[in-house]
Motif scaffolding. Structure first.
Motif, PDB file in Angstrom:
ATOM      1  N   CYS A   1     -84.377  78.843  42.812  1.00  0.00           N
ATOM      2  CA  CYS A   1     -82.759  79.109  43.295  1.00  0.00           C
ATOM      3  C   CYS A   1     -82.424  78.628  42.303  1.00  0.00           C
ATOM      4  CB  CYS A   1     -82.430  77.952  44.136  1.00  0.00           C
ATOM      5  SG  CYS A   1     -81.229  77.389  44.865  1.00  0.00           S
TER       6      CYS A   1
ATOM      7  N   CYS B   1     -81.385  81.916  50.733  1.00  0.00           N
ATOM      8  CA  CYS B   1     -80.830  80.479  51.460  1.00  0.00           C
ATOM      9  C   CYS B   1     -79.314  80.461  51.961  1.00  0.00           C
ATOM     10  CB  CYS B   1     -80.301  79.164  50.354  1.00  0.00           C
ATOM     11  SG  CYS B   1     -79.631  77.859  50.723  1.00  0.00           S
TER      12      CYS B   1
ATOM     13  N   CYS C   1     -84.602  73.498  45.836  1.00  0.00           N
ATOM     14  CA  CYS C   1     -85.268  73.331  46.604  1.00  0.00           C
ATOM     15  C   CYS C   1     -86.697  74.062  47.125  1.00  0.00           C
ATOM     16  CB  CYS C   1     -85.046  72.170  48.303  1.00  0.00           C
ATOM     17  SG  CYS C   1     -84.432  74.050  49.681  1.00  0.00           S
ATOM     18  N   SER C   2     -86.744  75.330  46.775  1.00  0.00           N
ATOM     19  CA  SER C   2     -87.066  76.197  46.888  1.00  0.00           C
ATOM     20  C   SER C   2     -87.501  77.017  46.203  1.00  0.00           C
ATOM     21  CB  SER C   2     -86.180  77.057  48.583  1.00  0.00           C
ATOM     22  OG  SER C   2     -86.378  77.979  47.963  1.00  0.00           O
TER      23      SER C   2
ATOM     24  N   CYS D   1     -79.111  72.621  44.238  1.00  0.00           N
ATOM     25  CA  CYS D   1     -78.483  71.098  45.100  1.00  0.00           C
ATOM     26  C   CYS D   1     -79.175  70.186  45.611  1.00  0.00           C
ATOM     27  CB  CYS D   1     -77.759  72.018  46.066  1.00  0.00           C
ATOM     28  SG  CYS D   1     -78.093  71.995  48.205  1.00  0.00           S
TER      29      CYS D   1
ATOM     30  N   VAL E   1     -77.389  77.880  52.544  1.00  0.00           N
ATOM     31  CA  VAL E   1     -76.186  77.678  52.727  1.00  0.00           C
ATOM     32  C   VAL E   1     -74.620  77.753  51.779  1.00  0.00           C
ATOM     33  CG1 VAL E   1     -77.679  75.182  52.939  1.00  0.00           C
ATOM     34  CG2 VAL E   1     -77.071  75.799  50.627  1.00  0.00           C
ATOM     35  N   LYS E   2     -75.170  78.675  50.447  1.00  0.00           N
ATOM     36  CA  LYS E   2     -74.012  78.885  50.400  1.00  0.00           C
ATOM     37  C   LYS E   2     -73.351  80.247  51.074  1.00  0.00           C
ATOM     38  CE  LYS E   2     -77.301  79.400  47.205  1.00  0.00           C
ATOM     39  NZ  LYS E   2     -78.194  79.690  46.583  1.00  0.00           N
TER      40      LYS E   2
HETATM   41  S1  SF4 Z   1     -78.311  76.353  47.650  1.00  0.00           S
HETATM   42 FE1  SF4 Z   1     -79.770  76.856  48.729  1.00  0.00          FE
HETATM   43  S2  SF4 Z   1     -82.503  76.701  47.722  1.00  0.00           S
HETATM   44 FE2  SF4 Z   1     -80.848  76.205  46.712  1.00  0.00          FE
HETATM   45  S3  SF4 Z   1     -81.612  73.760  46.452  1.00  0.00           S
HETATM   46 FE3  SF4 Z   1     -80.169  74.350  47.239  1.00  0.00          FE
HETATM   47  S4  SF4 Z   1     -80.588  74.881  49.817  1.00  0.00           S
HETATM   48 FE4  SF4 Z   1     -81.895  74.930  48.615  1.00  0.00          FE
END
Ligand code: SF4
Length: 582
Positions: free
Chosen positions: A221, A452, A217-218, A225, A454-455
């Motif tokens: 990365c 990010c 998504c950015s 995901c 989320v991890k």
């Molecule tokens: S891990 Fe974070 S930056 Fe990478 S695709 Fe998923 S939400 Fe986006």
């Protein structure tokens, strides 16, 4: 690791400090044009977009773009500029219509969803910011920087959670939350999804239903995901209604549509997620509004006569009616009827307007906090999450200190961060306020670095924000230690707090709606029966303020804490306004 873009503003949705983070490539492109930060002041007299091409900055006419959704706007700007590399941050119809929880969409598909940044842009007649940068990023020590980047990517890829993240992304939480009791079934009547629909909402169901193309998504990365998919029309009962391309939804979209509104159908969920990103509208507020109407319908408080009056047509708000969700979204985005007006400022004010119209008290049925929707997942069994919601600096939100410590019983994480394991012990309040405070600084530090979260939120000990200190030095040439990165996060949290103190917010505002505070969990499932949030919230709040170094009675900041963080100027301003404890 991901490169996120943060939008910061005074939030029209909840009338307090606000920021919202998005993926996409807008932020990195802005950096390649030579800008670390962009400040937009004032308002244009007509619809414009701001175009930045390296050192060239101009306002351009956007009358042709007004009325377009985010995807179309993104494409139209690229076409007009004859440049497919231009990145955008734009609003959709919601921001144009000043819906206070309108969002900003980055690169045409990733939302800075919360708090109403789209309404701020709409109030400035600013349809979009478009940017093209070709300067690259100079590094003080390029060799060291690339070496550290490679090492960091390897560290991220070695995290135990990463394989599943690649496969399932955030929707893996659906199954986990059915085991720990954190899915908001039928507007918080149950804390898990019923057994017969679990298979329909699992990440495995999503992966097996559609043709999927994984995507990051950015920029930067390696996890990817996110995903794009195509709905052919046969995959689910509602698929024929939503044929076409779509985006893989995040967990909270599944929770909002699948659980809260009881529409366990991935075609509908992903349509709703993609459509609200295109209208640039916070799906949490608008989905919550629909689920609340379903709750009232189920209680017999509203009928089709009401919908006829408010929407110009009879609409059934029975649980699971996807048509009701579509119509609520359109009503709000386009402000085309009375129901749209009711909810133009979100759930909290919308319910108050419904109370006036119906002449009966309704807020007691609503799950809200700090003037708006909570993040739509069941959090009552988890004291860190409830503390996060109550104290959050940007509206009722768990993201400020997002953690799995008590949901997953991570006593090792508690031990590492606090020197004691109790924050990882489920269903008891011990050290939950402390963990909320310390982890808030960590999450703020991740956001300062721009990666990010989320991890990282699953594993703040294996991948602490301080890991980025050496890379920071390699790229900027400015010496930086892990401790200083952590302190930068703590400073950010304190500046946000000071902003809200200046607006008059104190401990009395750090609370939640009656329903979440007092209603015992109706369907205990994996949690102890009879638990109520009011049993523990006072305790965790006091602990939270103490660990922040703030006054526990009022929640106001203390001079000694601000001075320790080199925020003496902030302390002086608060002192003048009577919002500091000396
Ligand atoms: S891990 Fe974070 S930056 Fe990478 S695709 Fe998923 S939400 Fe986006």
């Amino acid at each position: 690791m991901g490169s996120k873009t943060k939008f910061t503003f005074k939030g029209p949705a909840y009338n307090m400090f606000a920021d919202s983070v998005a993926g996409g490539a807008f932020g990195p492109m802005l950096r390649w044009a030579g800008y670390d930060h962009l400040v937009v002041t004032g308002a244009a007299s007509r619809a414009v977009y701001l175009y930045i091409n390296n050192d060239r900055v101009e306002l351009r006419d956007a009358s042709r773009l007004w009325g377009m959704g985010a995807r179309e706007t993104h494409k139209a700007i690229r076409k007009e500029l004859e440049d497919e590399e231009v990145e955008t941050a734009c609003i959709g119809q919601s921001g144009e219509n000043r819906v206070t929880f309108a969002s900003i969409t980055s690169s045409g598909w990733r939302a800075a969803g919360r708090c109403g940044g789209g309404a701020v842009m709409g109030s400035k007649n600013l349809k979009a910011i478009a940017v093209k940068g070709t300067k690259g990023i100079g590094a003080s020590d390029p060799q060291a920087f690339f070496q550290l980047s490679l090492e960091m990517i390897e560290r991220v890829q070695a995290l135990p959670i990463i394989e599943n993240f690649k496969l399932e992304g955030t929707i893996q939480a659906v199954e986990l939350y059915d085991t720990v009791g954190s899915n908001p079934w039928k507007y918080y009547r149950g804390i898990v999804n019923p057994a017969d629909i679990r298979d329909k909402l699992s990440a495995k169901a999503y992966n097996s239903l559609f043709k999927i193309r994984p995507v990051s998504c950015s920029t930067g990365c390696a996890t990817a995901c996110s995903a794009f998919h195509r709905i052919e029309g046969h995959e689910t009962p509602l698929a024929s209604r939503y044929r076409g391309p779509g985006d893989k939804p995040e967990y909270l979209a599944v929770a909002t549509v699948g659980s809260l509104c009881a529409i366990p159908d991935y075609a509908a969920i992903s349509y709703f997620y993609s459509a609200t990103n295109d209208y640039a509208l916070d799906f949490l507020e608008v989905g919550h509004a629909c689920a609340f109407l379903m709750e009232l319908w189920d209680k017999g408080i509203i009928t089709s006569q009401d919908s006829l009056e408010w929407m110009g047509e009879p609409v059934s708000f029975e649980w699971g009616n996807v048509e009701a969700l579509e119509k609520v979204v359109e009503s709000v985005v386009f402000q085309r009827n009375q129901l749209g007006e009711f909810f133009r400022e979100g759930v909290y004010k919308g319910v108050q307007r419904l109370e006036q119209v119906k002449g009966v008290p309704l807020l007691k049925y609503c799950v809200y906090g700090k003037g708006g929707s909570v993040l739509n997942e069941e959090s009552r069994p988890f004291p860190t999450w409830m503390t996060n919601h109550a104290v959050s600096s940007r509206g009722c939100c768990h993201m400020r200190s997002v953690t799995m410590v008590d949901k997953m019983g991570l006593t090792d994480v508690s031990q590492a961060l606090l020197g004691r394991p109790e924050a990882g012990t489920r269903f008891v309040p011990d050290l939950k306020g402390a963990f909320s405070a310390v982890n808030e600084h960590i999450v703020a530090a991740y956001n300062c670095v721009g990666i990010c979260i989320v991890k990282a939120c699953f594993d703040p000990i294996q991948l602490p924000p301080g890991s980025y200190a050496e890379a920071y030095t390699a790229i900027t040439g400015v010496p930086m230690t892990p401790e200083e990165i952590y302190l930068a996060g703590r400073r950010a949290a304190n500046v946000e707090k000071a902003f809200n103190s200046r607006l008059g917010y104190t401990r009395k505002d750090d609370t939640l709606s009656e329903r979440w505070l007092k209603e015992p969990l109706a369907d205990p499932g994996p949690t102890p029966a009879g638990i109520t949030v009011s049993d523990y919230l006072d305790h965790t709040l006091t602990e939270y303020y103490l660990w922040q170094g703030w006054d526990p009675e009022t929640s106001l900041q203390k001079r000694e804490t601000l001075e320790m963080l080199d925020l003496n100027g902030v302390a002086d301003i608060l002192a003048k306004e009577g919002m500091l404890v000396e």
